[in-house]
Scaffold this active site. Structure first.
Site: not given
Length: 276
Positions: A51, A258
Site C-alpha cells: 500500500s 499511510h
C-alpha cells in the site's frame, strides 16, 4: 552476496553508459522525445510492492485498480509522469505481502525492465493488526503486539525478502532496483493530546527501525539501491503539528497510518528520484 554486488555494479555502469550515449544522440538530433516537460527515461519502469507503493492514503485512486487502491498521486505514478519511461507497469497493491508480490506482481518484470521500485514487508510482520491492537487496547497489549512483530521481522522476514529480491533479479536482470522502507509513524514527544501513549508510539517507531534494518540488509546483499525515507519524514510524522505527511486513525479506515499525498510527493518521490 559478492556475486550479486559485482553483477549489480556492472549493470549499473553499463546502464549509465547507455544513458550517456542516448543523451548525446538526443542532443545531436534535437532533443529527447517524451511528455512535455518530462525528462525521458530509457527502458521500462515497474512499480512493485504494498500500500505504501500503491499510494493508499493519497486519494485519487485509479478505478480499475479496485481494492489495490493505486493512486495517481503515488510516487511511482508521479515519477513516470516526470521521466516518461518507455513503459510503465504499476502493479503495487494494498495488502500485498512478499508472497503476493511473488504470485501476482513479479510477472510484470522482463529483460527490458530498466527501473524497479518496491516497498514490501510491513504486512508480513502484521503491521495492520499490530496498529489495531495499539489503538484499541492499552499500552501493555500494544507493547506485546509490537514485540511479536519485531520477532517475526528478525526471524522470518529476511528469507521472505530474499525470495522476492532473487525473483526480481532473475526476471529483470538488467534493471536498476530501488528498495524503499517505511517512515516512523510518530513524533515523540509530539503535539497529540489524545490517543495512544508515548510509550506505545515510541515502541511502534522502534519496530519500524527493526523492519527497515532487515530490508536494508537484504537489499544490500543484491546490490540494490536502498532509499531510507525516515529522515525525510522527520518533522512530518503523526503528532508533528500542522505539516503531517501521515494519516492517523481516519476514514476510510484503510487510509489510516499511510502517507498523505504530501508524504508521497515530498517524502517517497524525493527519495526515489534521488536513487533512480
Amino acid at each position: 552476496m559478492p556475486v550479486f554486488r559485482n553483477l549489480a555494479a556492472g549493470r549499473s555502469i553499463a546502464r549509465r553508459a547507455a544513458s550517456v550515449a542516448l543523451a548525446a544522440a538526443a542532443l545531436v538530433t534535437g532533443g529527447m522525445v517524451g511528455a512535455p516537460g518530462a525528462q525521458a527515461a530509457t527502458g521500462g519502469y515497474v512499480a512493485l510492492g504494498d500500500s505504501y507503493s500503491a499510494g493508499v492514503g493519497s486519494g485519487s485512486y485509479i478505478s480499475s485498480s479496485g481494492s489495490c487502491y493505486r493512486s495517481t498521486l503515488a510516487y511511482p505514478y508521479l515519477w513516470q509522469q516526470a521521466h516518461a519511461p518507455s513503459s510503465f507497469s504499476f502493479v503495487a497493491c494494498s495488502g500485498a505481502t512478499t508472497s503476493t508480490v511473488l504470485s501476482s506482481q513479479i510477472s510484470a518484470l522482463n529483460s527490458s525492465t530498466a527501473e524497479v521500485s518496491i516497498t514490501v514487508g510491513g504486512n508480513d510482520v502484521a503491521f495492520a493488526s499490530t496498529m489495531q491492537t495499539c489503538v484499541l487496547s492499552g499500552t501493555s497489549d500494544c507493547l506485546s503486539a509490537v514485540s511479536a512483530a519485531e520477532n517475526v521481522a528478525n526471524t522470518q522476514l529476511a528469507a521472505k525478502l530474499d525470495a522476492v529480491y532473487s525473483a526480481i533479479r532473475s526476471h529483470a536482470p538488467n534493471a536498476h532496483v530501488v528498495v524503499l522502507d517505511y517512515p516512523h509513524l510518530y513524533q515523540v514527544p509530539g503535539s497529540c493530546l489524545l490517543g495512544i501513549s508515548d510509550t506505545s508510539r515510541s515502541a511502534i517507531d522502534g519496530a519500524a527501525d527493526v523492519l527497515d534494518s532487515v530490508i536494508s540488509r537484504e537489499a544490500a546483499r543484491y546490490g540494490f539501491s536502498f532509499g531510507d525515507v525516515r529522515s525525510v519524514f522527520a518533522g512530518h510524522e503523526i503528532c508533528s503539528g500542522g505539516s503531517q505527511w501521515l494519516h492517523s486513525t481516519t476514514l476510510p479506515t484503510y487510509e489510516s497510518y499511510h502517507p498523505t499525498a504530501a508524504g508521497q510527493s515530498g517524502g517517497y518521490l524525493s527519495v526515489f528520484t534521488a536513487r533512480a
